[in-house]
Design an enzyme around this catalytic site. Sequence first.
Site, PDB file in Angstrom:
ATOM      1  N   ASN A   1       0.790  -1.254  -0.181  1.00  0.00           N
ATOM      2  CA  ASN A   1      -0.036   0.037   0.095  1.00  0.00           C
ATOM      3  C   ASN A   1       0.847   1.182  -0.043  1.00  0.00           C
ATOM      4  OD1 ASN A   1      -1.513   2.146   0.996  1.00  0.00           O
ATOM      5  ND2 ASN A   1      -3.011   1.089   1.653  1.00  0.00           N
TER       6      ASN A   1
ATOM      7  N   ASP B   1       0.210   4.403  -0.158  1.00  0.00           N
ATOM      8  CA  ASP B   1      -0.635   5.771   0.445  1.00  0.00           C
ATOM      9  C   ASP B   1       0.607   6.678   1.125  1.00  0.00           C
ATOM     10  OD1 ASP B   1      -2.834   4.556  -0.324  1.00  0.00           O
ATOM     11  OD2 ASP B   1      -3.970   4.312   1.457  1.00  0.00           O
ATOM     12  N   HIS B   2       1.265   6.086   1.857  1.00  0.00           N
ATOM     13  CA  HIS B   2       2.080   7.025   2.803  1.00  0.00           C
ATOM     14  C   HIS B   2       3.281   7.806   2.043  1.00  0.00           C
ATOM     15  CE1 HIS B   2      -0.434   6.630   6.111  1.00  0.00           C
ATOM     16  NE2 HIS B   2      -0.187   5.145   6.046  1.00  0.00           N
TER      17      HIS B   2
ATOM     18  N   ARG C   1       3.846  18.817   1.418  1.00  0.00           N
ATOM     19  CA  ARG C   1       4.303  20.157   0.931  1.00  0.00           C
ATOM     20  C   ARG C   1       3.540  20.439  -0.138  1.00  0.00           C
ATOM     21  NH1 ARG C   1       9.618  21.974   2.616  1.00  0.00           N
ATOM     22  NH2 ARG C   1       9.298  21.860   4.867  1.00  0.00           N
TER      23      ARG C   1
ATOM     24  N   HIS D   1      -5.355   3.758  -1.689  1.00  0.00           N
ATOM     25  CA  HIS D   1      -6.695   4.349  -1.032  1.00  0.00           C
ATOM     26  C   HIS D   1      -7.032   5.730  -1.769  1.00  0.00           C
ATOM     27  CE1 HIS D   1      -9.365   4.446   2.918  1.00  0.00           C
ATOM     28  NE2 HIS D   1     -10.066   4.796   1.629  1.00  0.00           N
TER      29      HIS D   1
ATOM     30  N   ARG E   1      -9.103   8.375  -0.811  1.00  0.00           N
ATOM     31  CA  ARG E   1      -9.967   8.980   0.354  1.00  0.00           C
ATOM     32  C   ARG E   1     -11.041   9.960  -0.093  1.00  0.00           C
ATOM     33  NH1 ARG E   1      -8.581   6.829   5.703  1.00  0.00           N
ATOM     34  NH2 ARG E   1     -10.182   7.950   6.387  1.00  0.00           N
TER      35      ARG E   1
ATOM     36  N   ARG F   1      -6.766  13.049   1.189  1.00  0.00           N
ATOM     37  CA  ARG F   1      -5.605  13.645   2.030  1.00  0.00           C
ATOM     38  C   ARG F   1      -4.118  12.985   1.309  1.00  0.00           C
ATOM     39  NH1 ARG F   1      -6.777  10.088   7.440  1.00  0.00           N
ATOM     40  NH2 ARG F   1      -8.597  11.065   7.074  1.00  0.00           N
ATOM     41  N   HIS F   2      -4.281  11.857   0.656  1.00  0.00           N
ATOM     42  CA  HIS F   2      -3.010  11.323   0.116  1.00  0.00           C
ATOM     43  C   HIS F   2      -2.984  11.135  -1.165  1.00  0.00           C
ATOM     44  CE1 HIS F   2      -4.669   7.826   1.461  1.00  0.00           C
ATOM     45  NE2 HIS F   2      -4.235   8.033   2.927  1.00  0.00           N
TER      46      HIS F   2
ATOM     47  N   GLU G   1      -8.525   0.804  -2.918  1.00  0.00           N
ATOM     48  CA  GLU G   1      -9.333   0.766  -1.621  1.00  0.00           C
ATOM     49  C   GLU G   1     -10.167   2.258  -1.963  1.00  0.00           C
ATOM     50  OE1 GLU G   1      -7.309   1.138   1.973  1.00  0.00           O
ATOM     51  OE2 GLU G   1      -5.943  -0.769   1.500  1.00  0.00           O
TER      52      GLU G   1
ATOM     53  N   THR H   1      -6.278   6.543  10.325  1.00  0.00           N
ATOM     54  CA  THR H   1      -6.622   5.439   9.177  1.00  0.00           C
ATOM     55  C   THR H   1      -7.746   4.756   9.352  1.00  0.00           C
ATOM     56  OG1 THR H   1      -5.164   3.456   8.462  1.00  0.00           O
ATOM     57  CG2 THR H   1      -5.252   3.914  10.790  1.00  0.00           C
ATOM     58  N   THR H   2      -7.892   3.654   8.444  1.00  0.00           N
ATOM     59  CA  THR H   2      -9.128   2.985   8.341  1.00  0.00           C
ATOM     60  C   THR H   2      -9.308   2.408   9.905  1.00  0.00           C
ATOM     61  OG1 THR H   2      -8.847   2.526   6.212  1.00  0.00           O
ATOM     62  CG2 THR H   2     -10.627   1.597   7.221  1.00  0.00           C
TER      63      THR H   2
ATOM     64  N   GLU I   1     -11.526  -8.894   3.100  1.00  0.00           N
ATOM     65  CA  GLU I   1     -10.166  -8.679   3.519  1.00  0.00           C
ATOM     66  C   GLU I   1     -10.264  -8.514   5.027  1.00  0.00           C
ATOM     67  OE1 GLU I   1      -7.604  -5.495   1.898  1.00  0.00           O
ATOM     68  OE2 GLU I   1      -6.581  -5.312   3.823  1.00  0.00           O
TER      69      GLU I   1
ATOM     70  N   HIS J   1      -3.722  -4.425   7.718  1.00  0.00           N
ATOM     71  CA  HIS J   1      -3.828  -3.388   8.442  1.00  0.00           C
ATOM     72  C   HIS J   1      -3.017  -3.697   9.667  1.00  0.00           C
ATOM     73  CE1 HIS J   1      -5.219   0.234  10.405  1.00  0.00           C
ATOM     74  NE2 HIS J   1      -5.615   0.488   9.193  1.00  0.00           N
ATOM     75  N   GLY J   2      -1.781  -2.808   9.752  1.00  0.00           N
ATOM     76  CA  GLY J   2      -1.032  -2.840  11.222  1.00  0.00           C
ATOM     77  C   GLY J   2      -0.044  -3.999  11.129  1.00  0.00           C
TER      78      GLY J   2
HETATM   79  N1  PXP Z   1      -5.932  -2.849   4.339  1.00  0.00           N
HETATM   80  C1  PXP Z   1      -6.897  -1.716   4.147  1.00  0.00           C
HETATM   81  C2  PXP Z   1      -8.220  -2.218   4.013  1.00  0.00           C
HETATM   82  C3  PXP Z   1      -6.477  -0.693   4.657  1.00  0.00           C
HETATM   83  O1  PXP Z   1      -7.379   0.726   4.879  1.00  0.00           O
HETATM   84  C4  PXP Z   1      -5.135  -0.250   5.132  1.00  0.00           C
HETATM   85  C5  PXP Z   1      -4.648   1.223   5.532  1.00  0.00           C
HETATM   86  O2  PXP Z   1      -4.901   1.978   4.417  1.00  0.00           O
HETATM   87  C6  PXP Z   1      -4.134  -1.234   5.004  1.00  0.00           C
HETATM   88  C7  PXP Z   1      -4.474  -2.600   4.621  1.00  0.00           C
HETATM   89  C8  PXP Z   1      -2.812  -1.295   5.276  1.00  0.00           C
HETATM   90  O3  PXP Z   1      -2.655  -0.977   6.606  1.00  0.00           O
HETATM   91  P1  PXP Z   1      -1.012  -0.538   6.927  1.00  0.00           P
HETATM   92  O4  PXP Z   1      -0.757   0.678   6.548  1.00  0.00           O
HETATM   93  O5  PXP Z   1      -1.308  -0.335   8.458  1.00  0.00           O
HETATM   94  O6  PXP Z   1      -0.195  -1.672   6.668  1.00  0.00           O
END
Ligand code: PXP
Length: 243
Positions: free
Chosen positions: A7, A9-10, A18, A43, A45, A49-50, A70, A100-101, A151, A190-191
């Site tokens: 993922n 996103d970050h 910036r 994702h 959103r 935001r990202h 996502e 986050t979600t 998921e 997630h996490g």
């Molecule tokens: N799966 C879903 C559905 C998510 O919303 C996210 C966070 O955007 C992730 C996985 C990834 O989570 P993490 O960034 O904590 O690895």
Amino acid sequence: MPRLHVNIDHVATLRQARNDTQPDPVFAASLCELAGANGITAHLREDRRHIQERDIRLLREMVKTLFNLEMACTPEMLDFAHGIRPDQVCLVPEKRQELTTEGGLDLSNISDSFADDIKALQNHDIEVSLFINPSPDSIETAAQLGADFVELHTGAYANAKGQNRENELKKLTTAAVYANQLGLRVNAGHGLDYDNVMTIAQIPHIEELNIGYSIIARAVYVGLDQAVREMQDRILAAAPPEE
Ligand code: PXP
């Protein structure tokens, strides 16, 4: 062995800090693929935001593995997805204020059109995954709704300690087995990080792990290529041999 979907996103979070053009999540996605990622997740959103729409359009063109979008199940996002045609859409709940979600979809409280929305995505050749907590009720509803995948939300497991963590792991394992029995395919995420991923990779039936934050955070120190390879190594080392 579960496949690793990164993922990105970050990477966009850093760029948006910036409001600039760098670092570019599209470029990062290609680097992840070169390092061995089996898929890319982003994702879009509601608050943008990202990830931006431009990113999704380019990712659709550039990603050579599997592209998973996502998104929340809103008319605007559904229209957008029908036009983009990612390989997979993961429907997630979205709250503006969350970092986050936070939880899985509440499938006891969905719109009347939810099953039709899933069907419409599938009619555009998009596989549909529902991000859910590992509860039997959610799995049964996901199967009734005609989703391709669930998921399983691994956040509670990732945050728990000691016996609570064991309990969360049991819930995830039971959920994966039950989802498989009901004909659903199973992803998780997630996490997840370099320490906790191995246990999750050993759960039967899990096909894809969506991992973002821990990989992008590590990339700041060791580079994206190494961060992805290290995660792949953990998953490989954890998974029981294929039959
Ligand atoms: N799966 C879903 C559905 C998510 O919303 C996210 C966070 O955007 C992730 C996985 C990834 O989570 P993490 O960034 O904590 O690895």
